[in-house]
Design an enzyme around this catalytic site. Structure first.
Site, short mmCIF file in Angstrom:
data_model
loop_
_atom_site.label_atom_id
_atom_site.label_comp_id
_atom_site.label_asym_id
_atom_site.label_seq_id
_atom_site.Cartn_x
_atom_site.Cartn_y
_atom_site.Cartn_z
N TYR A 199 -10.34 -0.57 2.29
CA TYR A 199 -10.32 -1.07 0.92
C TYR A 199 -11.02 -2.42 0.86
O TYR A 199 -11.32 -3.04 1.87
CB TYR A 199 -8.88 -1.16 0.39
CG TYR A 199 -8.10 -2.35 0.90
CD1 TYR A 199 -8.03 -3.55 0.16
CD2 TYR A 199 -7.40 -2.30 2.11
CE1 TYR A 199 -7.32 -4.63 0.62
CE2 TYR A 199 -6.67 -3.38 2.57
CZ TYR A 199 -6.63 -4.56 1.83
OH TYR A 199 -5.93 -5.65 2.30
N CYS A 200 -11.26 -2.88 -0.36
CA CYS A 200 -11.83 -4.21 -0.57
C CYS A 200 -11.43 -4.62 -1.98
O CYS A 200 -10.29 -4.41 -2.38
CB CYS A 200 -13.34 -4.22 -0.35
SG CYS A 200 -14.25 -3.01 -1.34
N GLY A 201 -12.37 -5.18 -2.76
CA GLY A 201 -12.04 -5.50 -4.14
C GLY A 201 -12.16 -4.30 -5.05
O GLY A 201 -11.33 -4.09 -5.94
N LEU B 175 -8.21 -3.52 -4.35
CA LEU B 175 -7.43 -4.61 -4.92
C LEU B 175 -7.50 -4.65 -6.44
O LEU B 175 -6.60 -5.21 -7.08
CB LEU B 175 -7.90 -5.95 -4.34
CG LEU B 175 -7.51 -6.19 -2.88
CD1 LEU B 175 -8.09 -7.52 -2.40
CD2 LEU B 175 -6.00 -6.18 -2.68
#
Length: 274
Positions: free
Chosen positions: A225-227, A256
């Site tokens: 995952y990331c933003g 996120l």
């Protein structure tokens, strides 16, 4: 099988069944915007623009760049001229993560002959290759897609792993370390996608292999995952190039953007040690 293609390899490909897609996004002071203007000004000759803001994302989704459904993706792929026997090459003009996002989507919808131009437009120009402006014409494609299972994971599974981590699985944040420190999902670790790139923006295969080797002992899936699942797609590309089987990797599509939408969901903030 590699999913990366070099500038020289792309230049040598026959144009008959080749579809080159520019997945560029413009980075501004207020965030990200469509890269259509930059594409129109300069692109790899023959490339078509793939709009990750609208056509290749679900604009009605609850978070940015949500994966489209099969029907929308198929229509978008046909509009940019993808046929059943096409070879697709994707690039961008930033870190390669946007191109990797489109590569992940194509693969998730059953299209295997898709590659990412290693180093993107910068590598193309650095090699002295020509660029074009405007937009070429092309025929509408006829590709048929079918969603594959396992390429995306939802909030419920990530919440479960954040509360009850499994020793056989890993949840990994692909953001830069400074962003990870500002707030990350509980029991997730940090592996920044930019850390697996060489100075020229190409994937550093030695680092990618080392990172993939560190995950080989896990029997479960590696959740990235990331933003907004963009850098996560770049990390997925780098790890699979490093030898991690693609079936072992999945993206938390909401990342996120979705996780932080509910203040009740916990975030771990790391205080760097001097």
């Amino acid at each position: 099988m590699t999913s990366l293609i070099s500038v020289s390899q792309l230049a040598a490909l026959e144009t008959g069944d080749l579809v080159v897609l520019d997945a560029s996004i413009r980075r501004s002071d207020t965030g990200y915007e469509s890269g259509l203007a930059e594409y129109t000004e300069k692109h790899v000759p023959g490339a078509r623009f793939a709009d990750l803001f609208t056509e290749f994302s679900d604009a009605s989704g609850s978070f940015a760049f949500a994966a489209p459904g099969a029907e929308q993706f198929q229509a978008a792929a046909r509009r940019v001229g993808v046929f059943q026997d096409s070879t697709v090459v994707v690039y961008d003009r930033l870190s390669g993560a946007w191109a990797a996002r489109l590569w992940w989507l194509f693969t998730a919808f059953g299209i295997d002959r898709v590659f990412v131009l290693d180093g993107g437009l910068a590598a193309w120009e650095a090699a002295g290759r020509p660029v074009a402006s405007g937009a070429p014409s092309w025929d509408v494609g006829d590709v048929t897609v079918k969603a594959r299972e396992g390429f995306f994971v939802g909030l419920d599974e990530v919440e479960a792993l954040s509360q009850h981590p499994s020793p056989e699985s890993a949840v990994i944040c692909a953001l830069r370390g400074s962003e990870y420190d500002k707030g990350h999902i509980p029991h997730s670790s940090s592996l920044p996608y930019p850390s697996l790139l060489a100075d020229d923006g190409t994937v550093d295969l030695a680092r990618a292999r080392a990172a993939a080797a560190g995950l080989e002992g896990l029997e479960g899936r590696v959740v990235l995952y990331c933003g907004g699942a963009i850098n996560a797609a770049g990390l997925a590309l780098a790890l699979t190039e490093g030898g991690l089987p693609i079936e072992r990797v999945t993206l938390y599509d909401g990342s996120l953007s979705e996780w932080k939408a509910d203040p009740a969901r916990p975030l771990i903030r790391t205080i760097p040690v001097d």
